[in-house]
Design a protein around this motif. Structure first.
Motif, PDB file in Angstrom:
ATOM      1  N   SER A 122      -2.623  59.742  15.137  1.00  0.00           N
ATOM      2  CA  SER A 122      -1.418  60.562  15.247  1.00  0.00           C
ATOM      3  C   SER A 122      -0.589  60.163  16.459  1.00  0.00           C
ATOM      4  O   SER A 122       0.643  60.118  16.385  1.00  0.00           O
ATOM      5  CB  SER A 122      -1.809  62.047  15.344  1.00  0.00           C
ATOM      6  N   THR A 126       3.185  58.913  15.975  1.00  0.00           N
ATOM      7  CA  THR A 126       4.288  59.779  16.420  1.00  0.00           C
ATOM      8  C   THR A 126       5.021  59.184  17.609  1.00  0.00           C
ATOM      9  O   THR A 126       6.205  59.458  17.802  1.00  0.00           O
ATOM     10  CB  THR A 126       3.789  61.192  16.781  1.00  0.00           C
ATOM     11  N   THR A 166      -3.295  69.305  16.141  1.00  0.00           N
ATOM     12  CA  THR A 166      -2.153  69.001  15.283  1.00  0.00           C
ATOM     13  C   THR A 166      -1.018  69.995  15.496  1.00  0.00           C
ATOM     14  O   THR A 166       0.164  69.625  15.486  1.00  0.00           O
ATOM     15  CB  THR A 166      -2.588  68.972  13.809  1.00  0.00           C
ATOM     16  N   GLY A 170       2.581  69.043  16.839  1.00  0.00           N
ATOM     17  CA  GLY A 170       3.750  69.453  16.075  1.00  0.00           C
ATOM     18  C   GLY A 170       4.782  70.154  16.926  1.00  0.00           C
ATOM     19  O   GLY A 170       5.992  69.967  16.744  1.00  0.00           O
ATOM     20  N   CYS A 180       4.225  68.085  11.727  1.00  0.00           N
ATOM     21  CA  CYS A 180       2.779  67.878  11.762  1.00  0.00           C
ATOM     22  C   CYS A 180       2.083  69.093  11.161  1.00  0.00           C
ATOM     23  O   CYS A 180       2.242  70.213  11.658  1.00  0.00           O
ATOM     24  CB  CYS A 180       2.300  67.678  13.198  1.00  0.00           C
TER      25      CYS A 180
END
Length: 265
Positions: A122, A126, A166, A170, A180
């Motif tokens: 992630s 990202t 997460t 997000g 996310c």
């Protein structure tokens, strides 16, 4: 554009893509028009994918516990194929044991894959998505992350940590247009589930499925109100929805797909 091709032109990366839920996610994404980079510890071309989607799928070996390997693969993917639009974290392991018998090695290995692996992938994705102002990350967690499970402390704790990671991610990237979310399955007919049954009592699959649906008072486990165990495609459909523009106003959400098994506790 129809839902059938709603992901046309998108590039997705999927971990744990060699079997089970990951395999179903690859098919679901490709069937809706996405190009997919399918990764797993040991995976070769053309992979275990139907001929109807093979042209849209590229396979790459990846150990998500290795942050340098993850960073290299994400960079090489974008250099060769273009910017990633979607990342789906599916790679995971389960090592069941009562806490008093749980080894340090099993605890560490579970978190290395289920939590740190999700962070590595992630983060690498990202970091690039925020510069472009768009992207979607969907992580497959577990309903065990929201309700205690006997003999599954390492797995449940790792999945709970992954859900909160997460959500924090997000929050941090929302202003940059990156969403996310997590999908938390209950019992799903995969090799992992079958392995749990074999380790528990060696029942035949039909009896084991019936036991999951009916629940088990001795282990403080409810059954499945909908009366069926999930198919990997059920989870894949939820992943695709959260990755798609139909969910464009959804982020930091944990979607339970468990037939009501946890009573949404």
């Amino acid at each position: 554009m129809s839902v059938d091709q709603e992901l046309a032109g998108r590039l997705a990366l999927v971990t744990g893509a060699g079997r089970g839920i990951g395999l179903a996610v690859v098919h679901a994404l490709a069937e809706r028009g996405a190009r997919v980079v399918a990764t797993d510890l040991d995976i070769e071309e053309p992979g275990p994918y139907a001929e109807t989607v093979q042209e849209q799928v590229v396979t790459r070996p990846l150990d998500v516990t290795d942050p340098e390997a993850v960073e290299a693969l994400v960079g090489e993917t974008e250099d060769a194929l273009g910017p990633l639009d979607i990342v789906v974290n599916v790679a995971g392991i389960l090592r069941g044991s009562p806490v008093v018998e749980l080894s340090d090695e099993d605890w560490a290995a579970t978190f290395a894959v289920n939590t740190s692996g999700v962070m590595h992938v992630s983060r690498a994705a990202t970091r690039r998505m925020v510069r472009r102002g768009s992207g979607s990350v969907v992580t497959v967690a577990s309903n065990a992350g929201g309700i205690p499970r006997a003999g599954m402390s390492a797995y449940a704790a790792s999945k709970a940590a992954t859900v909160m990671f997460t959500k924090c991610l997000g929050l941090e990237v929302a202003a940059d247009g990156v969403r996310c979310n997590t999908v938390s399955p209950g019992s799903t007919l995969t090799d992992m589930q079958r392995g749990m049954w074999a380790a528990a009592d060696g029942k035949d699959e039909r009896a084991a499925v019936r036991g999951v649906i009916e629940g088990d008072l001795a282990s403080h486990r409810t059954g499945i109100p909908l009366g069926r165990i999930a198919d990997p495609a059920d989870i894949a459909d939820a992943v695709v929805f959260l990755a798609s523009d139909r969910a464009r106003h959804i982020t930091m959400h944990d979607l339970y797909v468990d037939g009501g098994a946890t009573l949404r506790a």
